[in-house]
Design a protein around this motif. Structure first.
Motif, PDB file in Angstrom:
ATOM      1  N   GLN A 100      48.504  41.814  16.264  1.00 51.69           N
ATOM      2  CA  GLN A 100      46.996  41.851  16.177  1.00 51.69           C
ATOM      3  C   GLN A 100      46.424  41.233  17.513  1.00 51.69           C
ATOM      4  N   ALA A 101      47.077  40.226  18.098  1.00 48.65           N
ATOM      5  CA  ALA A 101      46.621  39.515  19.306  1.00 48.65           C
ATOM      6  C   ALA A 101      46.700  40.331  20.437  1.00 48.65           C
ATOM      7  N   PHE A 102      47.907  41.079  20.512  1.00 45.09           N
ATOM      8  CA  PHE A 102      48.039  42.248  21.655  1.00 45.09           C
ATOM      9  C   PHE A 102      46.669  43.306  21.604  1.00 45.09           C
ATOM     10  N   SER A 103      46.603  43.653  20.369  1.00 41.74           N
ATOM     11  CA  SER A 103      45.278  44.792  20.466  1.00 41.74           C
ATOM     12  C   SER A 103      44.184  44.243  20.884  1.00 41.74           C
ATOM     13  N   HIS A 104      43.868  42.891  20.548  1.00 42.47           N
ATOM     14  CA  HIS A 104      42.615  42.286  20.715  1.00 42.47           C
ATOM     15  C   HIS A 104      42.347  42.182  22.008  1.00 42.47           C
ATOM     16  N   VAL A 105      43.351  41.452  22.648  1.00 46.15           N
ATOM     17  CA  VAL A 105      43.557  40.930  24.114  1.00 46.15           C
ATOM     18  C   VAL A 105      43.467  42.327  25.017  1.00 46.15           C
ATOM     19  N   SER A 106      44.088  43.252  24.449  1.00 43.45           N
ATOM     20  CA  SER A 106      44.212  44.579  25.518  1.00 43.45           C
ATOM     21  C   SER A 106      42.808  45.230  25.515  1.00 43.45           C
ATOM     22  N   ARG A 107      42.225  45.021  24.308  1.00 42.83           N
ATOM     23  CA  ARG A 107      40.873  45.740  24.197  1.00 42.83           C
ATOM     24  C   ARG A 107      39.790  45.106  25.133  1.00 42.83           C
ATOM     25  N   LEU A 108      40.034  43.740  25.112  1.00 46.53           N
ATOM     26  CA  LEU A 108      39.065  43.092  25.955  1.00 46.53           C
ATOM     27  C   LEU A 108      39.307  43.364  27.489  1.00 46.53           C
ATOM     28  N   LEU A 109      40.687  43.172  27.789  1.00 45.44           N
ATOM     29  CA  LEU A 109      40.908  43.677  29.345  1.00 45.44           C
ATOM     30  C   LEU A 109      40.369  45.121  29.478  1.00 45.44           C
ATOM     31  N   SER A 110      40.474  46.175  28.604  1.00 47.67           N
ATOM     32  CA  SER A 110      40.125  47.345  28.897  1.00 47.67           C
ATOM     33  C   SER A 110      38.586  47.255  29.130  1.00 47.67           C
ATOM     34  N   ARG A 111      37.928  46.332  28.668  1.00 49.69           N
ATOM     35  CA  ARG A 111      36.362  46.384  28.594  1.00 49.69           C
ATOM     36  C   ARG A 111      35.934  45.251  29.928  1.00 49.69           C
ATOM     37  N   CYS A 112      36.762  44.982  30.421  1.00 48.51           N
ATOM     38  CA  CYS A 112      36.635  43.860  31.389  1.00 48.51           C
ATOM     39  C   CYS A 112      35.807  42.604  30.892  1.00 48.51           C
ATOM     40  N   GLN A 113      36.106  42.233  29.635  1.00 44.50           N
ATOM     41  CA  GLN A 113      35.311  41.198  29.174  1.00 44.50           C
ATOM     42  C   GLN A 113      36.234  39.944  29.324  1.00 44.50           C
ATOM     43  N   LYS A 128      43.463  36.063  37.723  1.00 47.70           N
ATOM     44  CA  LYS A 128      44.606  37.167  38.138  1.00 47.70           C
ATOM     45  C   LYS A 128      44.060  38.479  37.651  1.00 47.70           C
ATOM     46  N   LEU A 129      44.009  38.316  36.324  1.00 47.72           N
ATOM     47  CA  LEU A 129      43.925  39.770  35.519  1.00 47.72           C
ATOM     48  C   LEU A 129      42.412  40.350  36.094  1.00 47.72           C
ATOM     49  N   GLU A 130      41.232  39.432  36.052  1.00 48.92           N
ATOM     50  CA  GLU A 130      40.113  39.944  36.664  1.00 48.92           C
ATOM     51  C   GLU A 130      40.161  40.588  38.001  1.00 48.92           C
ATOM     52  N   GLU A 131      40.798  40.132  38.837  1.00 52.94           N
ATOM     53  CA  GLU A 131      41.156  40.910  40.178  1.00 52.94           C
ATOM     54  C   GLU A 131      41.813  41.961  40.066  1.00 52.94           C
ATOM     55  N   LYS A 132      42.758  42.292  39.176  1.00 54.07           N
ATOM     56  CA  LYS A 132      43.543  43.519  38.963  1.00 54.07           C
ATOM     57  C   LYS A 132      42.545  44.482  38.364  1.00 54.07           C
ATOM     58  N   CYS A 133      42.045  44.062  37.282  1.00 50.05           N
ATOM     59  CA  CYS A 133      41.237  45.250  36.425  1.00 50.05           C
ATOM     60  C   CYS A 133      40.118  45.718  36.918  1.00 50.05           C
ATOM     61  N   LYS A 134      39.423  44.845  37.829  1.00 53.36           N
ATOM     62  CA  LYS A 134      38.460  45.375  38.437  1.00 53.36           C
ATOM     63  C   LYS A 134      38.570  46.589  39.473  1.00 53.36           C
ATOM     64  N   PRO A 137      40.834  52.392  38.156  1.00 49.57           N
ATOM     65  CA  PRO A 137      39.811  53.213  37.959  1.00 49.57           C
ATOM     66  C   PRO A 137      39.686  53.214  36.564  1.00 49.57           C
ATOM     67  N   SER A 138      38.508  53.789  35.576  1.00 42.26           N
ATOM     68  CA  SER A 138      38.147  53.964  34.518  1.00 42.26           C
ATOM     69  C   SER A 138      39.098  54.309  33.684  1.00 42.26           C
ATOM     70  N   ASN A 139      39.848  55.401  33.874  1.00 45.44           N
ATOM     71  CA  ASN A 139      40.797  55.994  33.000  1.00 45.44           C
ATOM     72  C   ASN A 139      41.976  54.846  32.864  1.00 45.44           C
ATOM     73  N   TYR A 140      42.419  54.025  33.909  1.00 43.99           N
ATOM     74  CA  TYR A 140      43.552  53.440  33.929  1.00 43.99           C
ATOM     75  C   TYR A 140      42.915  52.102  33.044  1.00 43.99           C
ATOM     76  N   GLN A 141      41.665  51.613  33.105  1.00 44.67           N
ATOM     77  CA  GLN A 141      41.170  50.565  32.280  1.00 44.67           C
ATOM     78  C   GLN A 141      41.320  51.023  30.760  1.00 44.67           C
ATOM     79  N   LYS A 142      41.000  52.155  30.552  1.00 43.82           N
ATOM     80  CA  LYS A 142      40.767  52.845  29.028  1.00 43.82           C
ATOM     81  C   LYS A 142      42.477  52.694  28.692  1.00 43.82           C
ATOM     82  N   ALA A 143      43.262  52.915  29.382  1.00 50.43           N
ATOM     83  CA  ALA A 143      44.778  52.950  28.997  1.00 50.43           C
ATOM     84  C   ALA A 143      45.260  51.764  28.571  1.00 50.43           C
ATOM     85  N   LEU A 144      44.836  50.677  29.071  1.00 47.24           N
ATOM     86  CA  LEU A 144      45.080  49.199  28.810  1.00 47.24           C
ATOM     87  C   LEU A 144      44.919  48.783  27.256  1.00 47.24           C
ATOM     88  N   SER A 145      44.017  49.428  26.656  1.00 49.36           N
ATOM     89  CA  SER A 145      43.547  49.161  25.295  1.00 49.36           C
ATOM     90  C   SER A 145      44.535  49.748  24.464  1.00 49.36           C
TER      91      SER A 145
END
Length: 241
Positions: A100-113, A128-134, A137-145
Motif C-alpha cells: 500500500q505504501a509503495f502504491s501511495h508514494v509512487s503516485r506522489l512521485l509521479s505527480r511531483c508532490q 534527491k528525488l525532486e531533482e531527478k523527477c523534475k 518527461p511526462s510519460n516517464y513520470q507517469k510510469a513511476l505510478s
C-alpha cells in the motif's frame, strides 16, 4: 501526516508511514542513512494470453522464485525481529502494508508532490528525488505510478539488523514490486521491461509494460522512539538513473 498504528507495533498503512528510500531496477537513489543490501534474485514467469478470441478473464500472471539462500536467511531475521524487537511482527502483514505504501508514494512521485512525501520518505532522499523527477518527461513520470490493481507481484528481499555508534537499533527490509503501466515509453529505453497487449473489452487491446521497483523500509527500534517505518531507498528501472 500520521499513519494508524498497525497491530500496535509498527505503522505501515496509508495515512501514516515513515519512509526513507525509493528504488526500481537499474537506477538507485538512497538516503545517507541507507546501508548496502544483498538483492534477492527472483525469476518472473508471465502468461501472455490477451487476444479477444481467448478466454475473457486471462491476465498477466507473475510467479516469483526467490533465492533459497536469501529465503532461509530472511526467515532467521524474522525470528530475531519477533524475539528481540517486536513479538507481533508478521512479514505477511508487513508486506501488505508495504505494498500500500509503495502504491501511495509512487503516485506522489509521479505527480511531483514532494511535500506530501515528508514523514513518509527520508528528508535527505526527498531532495534527491525532486531533482531527478523534475527532469523526467511526462510519460516517464507517469510510469513511476503503480496503481494497486496493477501490482502483479510483491516479494520481501534482504533484511538487515544493525546498530549505530550511539547504540540505536534499526531494522531494514527490502521489498521488490512488479507492476504494469500503460505509460508510453520507448521500447529501447526500458531494459528488461516486458510488453503486453491487454484486452480491455470489446476486442480492444491496450499496450502495457511490466516494470519493477525496489523500496527499502527502515525502522528504529530504540526505546522511546516513534514506531514508524521510513523509506530510505528507491529504484526505478531506467526512470530515476
Amino acid at each position: 501526516m500520521a499513519l494508524p498504528m498497525y497491530r500496535g507495533c509498527y505503522r505501515l498503512l496509508l495515512p501514516a508511514f515513515g519512509f526513507s528510500r525509493l528504488v526500481l531496477n537499474e537506477g538507485t537513489i538512497q538516503s545517507a542513512a541507507s546501508r548496502r543490501r544483498f538483492y534477492p534474485r527472483v525469476a518472473v514467469a508471465v502468461a501472455r494470453a490477451y487476444s479477444s478470441e481467448q478466454k475473457p478473464h486471462q491476465k498477466v500472471v507473475v510467479v516469483g522464485i526467490p533465492n533459497p539462500f536469501i529465503w532461509f536467511r530472511t526467515r532467521i531475521y524474522y525470528f530475531l525481529i519477533r524475539t528481540y524487537f517486536d513479538k507481533e511482527f508478521s512479514i505477511e502483514e508487513f508486506t501488505e502494508g508495504a505494498t500500500q505504501a509503495f502504491s501511495h508514494v509512487s503516485r506522489l512521485l509521479s505527480r511531483c508532490q514532494f511535500q506530501a512525501l515528508e514523514g513518509l520518505v527520508a528528508k535527505d532522499l526527498i531532495g534527491k528525488l525532486e531533482e531527478k523527477c523534475k527532469l523526467l518527461p511526462s510519460n516517464y513520470q507517469k510510469a513511476l505510478s503503480a496503481d494497486p490493481e496493477e501490482i502483479m507481484y510483491t516479494t520481501p528481499g534482504d533484511v538487515g539488523i544493525f546498530y549505530d555508534d550511539n547504540g540505536r537499533k534499526f531494522v531494514s527490509i527490502l521489498m521488490r514490486f512488479w507492476y504494469l503501466t500503460s505509460a508510453r515509453i520507448p521500447d529501447d529505453s526500458m531494459e528488461g521491461a516486458r510488453i503486453f497487449k491487454v484486452s480491455i473489452g470489446d476486442g480492444e487491446l491496450e499496450t502495457k509494460r511490466l516494470l519493477t521497483a525496489i523500496y527499502e523500509f527502515q525502522r528504529e527500534f530504540t526505546k522511546g522512539v516513534s514506531p514508524d517505518w521510513t523509506i530510505t531507498r528507491i529504484e526505478h528501472s531506467k526512470l530515476l538513473d
